[in-house]
Enzyme design. Structure first.
Site, PDB file in Angstrom:
ATOM      1  N   SER A 559      -2.170  10.462   7.678  1.00  0.00           N
ATOM      2  CA  SER A 559      -1.000  11.000   6.982  1.00  0.00           C
ATOM      3  C   SER A 559      -1.333  12.357   6.393  1.00  0.00           C
ATOM      4  CB  SER A 559      -0.577  10.045   5.855  1.00  0.00           C
ATOM      5  OG  SER A 559       0.400  10.641   5.022  1.00  0.00           O
ATOM      6  N   TYR A 572      -1.730   4.348  -1.557  1.00  0.00           N
ATOM      7  CA  TYR A 572      -1.443   4.737  -0.168  1.00  0.00           C
ATOM      8  C   TYR A 572      -2.272   5.946   0.243  1.00  0.00           C
ATOM      9  CZ  TYR A 572       1.221   6.591   3.803  1.00  0.00           C
ATOM     10  OH  TYR A 572       1.596   7.083   5.022  1.00  0.00           O
TER      11      TYR A 572
END
Length: 682
Positions: A559, A572
Site C-alpha cells: 500500500s 493497517y
C-alpha cells in the site's frame, strides 16, 4: 438437393459427431473424424455439385460445430487419385486438399480426408475406441477380427494415416460389400453407412461387439498378479506424497521446456502401477498415433515400492530421468534422417509412481490432462489386448515416423504465439473479490493457470468458475493466518496444475482507528492476516518453487501507506510496512533461486474493493469529511494524474511485473496510486 437438404446433412453429421465424441468409450478427446457426403450448389455455375463435409484438423468430435468442418468438392478430391505420386510422397497430398475446398472459411482438411472421400459411402466414421484398439494392437489381431466380427468387419494392416490408407480402405470396402467397417491395425476403427444413423449404428456395433468379446473371453488378470509393496497407499497418505513429489517431478518434465502438470490416482491407474506387467508393458509404449503424440513414445516409471520415502523416490527419479533422456536421444538418433525435424525435447510426458498415481505434462493444463486421459486409454488398450492375446503396438520406427512427421511439425509451427503467462501457475490470496479477483482474472486472460484462495470457499469456487473450466482456475479455502491451511492451499495448487510459479499476497483487511482506539485485537488481526499471512504464504510457495528449480515470482500487494504516514490507521499501515520490507528481505534471499520478489503499492482503490466495502471506506470518508460515495473521486483529485485507481490497474502492474519484460527486476515497489508525491520511494 436444395439448401434445406444441405443444412440437414450438416445437422445430422454434427449430431452424430457430438454423440459419438461425448462418450470416451467411442473415441478420445480430439481423436477420430466423421464425414458426410451430399449435394450443394456451385455458386459460380449454379449447378449441383457433390460435396463432402468432414471434421477438420485439430477439432474435437464431442464439441464439433459447423466451423470445425472442412467442406470439399468430392469430384476434385477423388480426381487426386490420378495424380497421386505414391506412398513415398503422399505428404504432398495434404496441400492438394486445399485446392479441393468449396467456398471460404471452415477448418483445414486433416490427413484423414482421403479416407472419407475415397470410401464409397455417404457417411464415414473413423474412431479410436479402447475396445477397437485393443483388437488392433493384439498380436493376432487379424484372426481375432475374423473371429469376433465374421465378414462384417475387415482387418487392415497398419499403415500410417494418409492418402494410401484411404485407397486401401476404399478397395477393401469395394471388395467386401457385406462389410460395415474395418479394424485398422495398431490404430482404431472405420465404419460407414448409407445414412448418418446407419453409420453411427455400425460404429457403435463394432465398439460394443469388441468390448463384449473382451469381457466374455478375456483373462481375469491380464496384467498378471499384483506385486507386493506396490499397491496403492491410503488416499490421504497418497495425496500427501503426490504433493511432495509434484514440484520435483515438474522440474524433471521441464528440463527442456516448462510444462504444466496433471495428477491422476484413479483405481484403474493404481491397479496398473501395482501389476507385474507394468515394466514390460510401459516399455512397449502406446500405439494409436493420437495416444503417443500426446504421451510420448513411452513413460518414465519409478521402480520403487509405494513405501519408499520421498527422498529415496527423488534420488531414484533423478537417475531414471537421466537414463530416460539418454534413451530418448538414442531413439531419435536411430531413426532420424537428414530431413527430420530437430529433436523436440527428451523429457517424459508421463511419469508413473507406484502406490501414488500418474503425473502427466503438457504446454497447458488441458494438454496435460488430455495426455493423462490418453494414457488411461492406453492402459485400457493394453488390458484388452493382454486379456485375449498379447499387446503388440506398432514398431518404434513407425512411431518415430509419426512423431517427427513433417506434417506434424508444420502443424506445431502454425500454433499461435503463446500469451505472456502461458504455462505459468499462479496462486492469488484473497482472490474472490476486489483487487485479488482482478489480478486472478488478468493472469488467467494472459494464459496462466490460477488458484483462487479465499476465506470464503464458495466465493472462491464461484470466482474460479467465472474464469473458465478447471483447466484454467480452481477455488480453494485458505485462512492465510493458519500455516496448515496455507500448506494445504499450496498442495492443492501443485496437485491441480503440477507446480507453482507465481504467488500474489493480496489477502488483507483494514480497521481504520486512531491510536487510542486501536485495540490489541485490532493490531493482532491485521498483522496476522497481512504480515504473518504473507510470510506463511511466501514460505510455503518458495519451498515449492525451489524444488522446481524454475525460478518464480512472489508479489506483495502492499500500500501507499507502507511508506506514507496518514492519520487513524496505525495497525493497517504498520502491517503494510512489514509487508513492504518482506519484499526487500525475500528478494535478497531468494534471488539465488531465480525467484523475483516485488511489491505493488496501490492507493485509493475504492470501487470494487472488498476492504472499502467492509467499512473502511466509510471510516476513511469520515476522516476526510466527504460522502462515502465520493471517496474515489476525492482520492483521484489529490493525485498528480487526477485519475481514480481501479482494481484492474493493480492487476496490470502485477501482470507486467511477472512478465518476461521484467525478468531482471526484483526488490521493486511499484506505486499504483495515480501519483502521490508524499509516497515517492526516493
Amino acid at each position: 438437393m436444395g439448401s434445406l437438404n444441405v443444412n440437414e446433412t450438416v445437422k445430422q453429421l454434427l449430431g452424430r459427431s457430438n454423440r459419438l465424441g461425448a462418450d470416451p468409450a467411442n473415441t478420445n478427446y480430439a481423436g477420430g473424424n466423421t464425414s458426410a457426403k451430399g449435394v450443394g450448389v456451385d455458386p459460380v455455375t449454379g449447378q449441383d455439385v457433390g460435396l463432402m463435409w468432414v471434421k477438420g484438423s485439430g477439432g474435437d468430435l464431442g464439441t464439433l460445430t459447423e466451423t470445425g468442418l472442412a467442406v470439399l468438392r468430392l469430384d476434385r478430391v477423388r480426381a487426386l487419385v490420378d495424380v497421386y505420386p505414391g506412398v513415398d510422397r503422399e505428404d504432398e497430398m495434404v496441400a492438394a486438399f486445399d485446392h479441393c475446398l468449396h467456398g471460404r472459411g471452415g477448418a483445414a482438411p486433416s490427413i484423414d480426408t482421403a479416407m472419407h472421400a475415397l470410401v464409397d459411402a455417404a457417411h464415414v466414421d473413423h474412431l479410436h475406441p479402447d475396445s477397437g484398439i485393443a483388437i488392433a494392437t493384439a498380436a493376432d489381431g487379424e484372426e481375432l477380427t475374423e473371429e469376433i466380427f465374421g465378414e462384417r468387419v475387415v482387418w487392415v494392416p497398419w499403415r500410417r494415416p494418409g492418402f494410401q490408407l484411404g485407397l486401401d480402405i476404399a478397395a477393401i470396402k469395394a471388395a467386401n460389400p457385406q462389410a460395415v467397417g474395418t479394424i485398422l491395425g495398431g490404430h482404431g476403427i472405420t465404419a460407414w453407412g448409407d445414412t448418418s444413423d446407419e453409420a453411427e449404428a455400425n460404429s457403435r456395433w463394432i465398439i460394443t461387439t469388441a468390448q463384449s468379446y473382451l469381457d466374455t473371453h478375456g483373462k481375469s488378470k491380464p496384467f498378471g498378479e499384483a506385486v507386493a509393496g506396490f499397491d496403492a497407499l491410503p488416499p490421504t497418505q497418497r495425496r500427501a506424497k503426490a504433493a511432495a513429489l509434484a514440484p520435483h517431478l515438474r522440474a524433471i518434465a521441464s528440463h527442456d521446456k516448462p510444462v504444466v502438470g496433471h495428477f491422476t490416482d484413479s483405481e484403474m491407474v493404481l491397479d496398473f502401477l501395482a501389476s507385474e506387467k507394468l515394466g514390460p508393458l510401459a516399455q512397449l509404449g502406446t500405439s494409436c498415433p493420437d495416444h503417443f503424440l500426446r504421451t510420448k513414445v513411452k513413460p518414465l516409471v519409478l521402480d520403487l515400492p509405494a513405501s519408499a520415502s520421498v527422498e529415496d523416490c527423488l534420488t531414484r527419479l533423478r537417475e531414471l530421468h537421466q537414463a530416460y533422456r539418454e534413451d530418448y536421444r538414442a531413439y531419435y538418433e536411430r531413426h532420424a534422417t537428414p530431413d527430420s525435424p530437430p529433436m523436440r525435447g527428451a523429457d517424459p510426458a508421463i511419469v508413473l509412481v507406484p502406490g501414488v498415481g500418474m503425473f502427466s505434462y503438457g504446454k497447458d493444463k488441458q494438454t496435460a490432462r488430455v495426455a493423462g486421459e490418453f494414457y488411461v486409454n492406453a492402459i485400457n488398450v493394453m488390458r484388452g489386448a493382454e486379456s485375449v492375446s498379447r499387446y503388440s503396438p506398432i514398431s518404434e520406427a513407425e512411431k518415430f515416423r509419426i512423431e517427427y512427421w513433417a506434417l506434424e511439425e508444420a502443424k506445431l509451427q502454425r500454433m499461435p504465439k503463446p500469451r505472456s503467462h502461458a504455462g505459468r501457475i499462479a496462486l492469488v490470496t484473497g482472490a474472490a473479490s476486489g483487487i485479488g479477483k482482478a489480478i486472478a482474472t488478468r493472469l488467467a486472460a494472459e494464459g496462466a493457470c490460477v488458484v483462487i484462495a479465499d476465506l470464503d470457499a464458495d466465493k472462491a469456487q464461484a470466482t474460479a468458475a467465472e474464469l473458465g473450466s478447471t483447466d484454467v482456475a480452481v477455488g480453494v479455502r485458505a485462512d492465510v493466518t493458519d500455516a496448515e491451511q496455507v500448506r494445504a492451499a499450496v498442495d492443492a495448487t501443485v496437485l491441480a496444475f503440477g507446480g507453482l510459479d507465481l504467488v500474489v499476497n493480496n489477502a488483507g483487511l483494514s480497521i481504520s482507528k486512531p491510536l487510542l482506539e486501536t485495540t490489541e485485537a485490532d493490531w493482532d488481526l491485521q498483522h496476522d492476516v497481512m504480515a504473518r499471512g504473507s510470510f506463511l504464504v511466501s514460505q510455503a510457495a518458495a519451498r515449492a518453487m525451489i524444488a522446481q528449480g524454475l525460478g518464480g515470482d512472489i508479489v506483495y500487494i502492499s500500500s501507499k501507506n507502507s511508506v506514507f504516514a496518514g492519520p487513524n490507521n496505525i495497525a493497517y499501515s504498520a502491517a503494510k510496512a512489514d509487508q513492504a520490507h518482506q519484499v526487500r528481505l525475500l528478494a535478497a534471499e531468494l534471488g539465488e533461486h531465480g525467484i523475483r520478489v516485488n511489491g505493488v503499492n496501490p492507493d485509493g482503490v475504492v470501487r470494487g474493493s472488498g476492504i472499502f466495502a467492509g467499512g473502511w471506506g466509510a471510516k476513511r470518508a469520515a476522516v476526510y469529511g466527504v460522502p462515502e460515495e465520493e471517496l474515489g473521486a476525492f482520492y483521484a483529485q489529490r493525485t498528480l494524474l487526477k485519475r481514480e485507481v481501479l482494481p484492474e490497474h493493480v492487476a496490470n502492474a502485477v501482470t507486467a511485473l511477472t512478465s518476461d519484460e521484467f525478468s531482471h527486476t526484483t526488490g521493486l515497489h511499484v506505486p499504483v496510486d495515480a501519483g502521490v508525491s508524499a509516497a515517492f520511494l526516493r
